[in-house]
Design an enzyme around this catalytic site. Structure first.
Site, PDB file in Angstrom:
ATOM      1  N   ASP A  55     -75.723  13.429  49.617  1.00  0.00           N
ATOM      2  CA  ASP A  55     -74.487  13.018  50.275  1.00  0.00           C
ATOM      3  C   ASP A  55     -74.572  11.554  50.709  1.00  0.00           C
ATOM      4  O   ASP A  55     -73.631  10.773  50.498  1.00  0.00           O
ATOM      5  CB  ASP A  55     -74.223  13.929  51.479  1.00  0.00           C
ATOM      6  N   GLU A 127     -74.261  17.492  45.020  1.00  0.00           N
ATOM      7  CA  GLU A 127     -74.877  16.514  45.928  1.00  0.00           C
ATOM      8  C   GLU A 127     -76.400  16.619  45.864  1.00  0.00           C
ATOM      9  O   GLU A 127     -77.099  15.590  45.872  1.00  0.00           O
ATOM     10  CB  GLU A 127     -74.400  16.753  47.357  1.00  0.00           C
TER      11      GLU A 127
END
Length: 232
Positions: A55, A127
């Site tokens: 992320d 992610e």
């Protein structure tokens, strides 16, 4: 390593366009918590820590790409575009192009409840995959990979303004220029109950600045706001 997992790894690498030096990082990235708890003796971990890292890496890379490649964008525009590009829906779209859902290792319970098609499960794995590539290589490599994955999406957002919040921009401009708020009015509803088409007009003071149709009130309002901005 089981033959099936080896085949899955090769397919993911081919789809991603990146070959891992450390295959364990890739396996960790596609391992859901539910699988880990049902198979504690395999020696692998699940992907939540990699998701956290991915992320951050994705946010930095997108910001870097916008800053370097799109010098005409303001800070406010870059912030809005980045926020849209890193959200779960776009991550799910990118991951779906890679068929990532087919390869995630899930526990039996999660599998039975449709985990392989859940937006949250797949976007989190995407992610984690980005985090795994970063650890396996370096920042420049993962930035190039992200640029490739997001190439068409970046163009759609910047040049076609996909996902752009025209209503917020219109409200800011109208308040600044006229000291009032835009007034959205639904003037027509057509079609069957589950397939309605809404027609919306947006007024500034007493003048119509945009008219648009949409499959929902929100979509029609957003399109009317876009037309109003063009007129302004």
């Amino acid at each position: 390593m089981p033959v099936l997992f080896s085949k899955n790894i090769e397919e993911i690498e081919e789809s991603l366009g990146y070959v891992f030096s450390n295959k364990r990082l890739l396996l960790d990235a596609i391992t859901h918590r539910s699988y880990f708890h049902e198979n504690p003796g395999e020696g692998f971990t699940y992907n939540e820590r990699l998701e956290f890292l991915g992320d951050a890496v994705l946010g930095l890379a997108i910001s870097h790409i916008l800053f370097v490649d799109y010098a005409e964008l303001t800070e406010a525009s870059m912030s809005k575009i980045k926020s849209y590009l890193v959200n779960k829906s776009v991550l799910f779209e990118i991951a779906s192009r890679l068929s990532l859902g087919n390869y995630i290792r899930l526990g039996k319970g999660e599998e039975l409840t449709g985990g392989r098609s859940k937006k949250s499960v797949i976007s989190d794995a995407m992610e984690a995959l980005i985090g795994a590539v970063f650890l396996d290589s370096n920042y420049e490599t993962v930035k190039i990979l992200i640029n490739q994955l997001y190439f068409h999406k970046l163009a759609d957002v910047i040049f076609q303004r996909e996902g752009y919040d025209f209503k917020s921009e219109l409200q800011e401009k109208v308040q600044r220029i006229y000291g009032v708020l835009p007034d959205y009015r639904i003037v027509k509803q057509e079609g069957e109950e589950h397939r309605k088409i809404f027609t919306v007009e947006v007024y500034i003071n007493t003048d119509i600045y945009g008219t648009a149709k949409g499959k929902s009130k929100k979509e029609a309002q957003m399109l009317a706001a876009k037309k109003a901005l063009e007129k302004l």
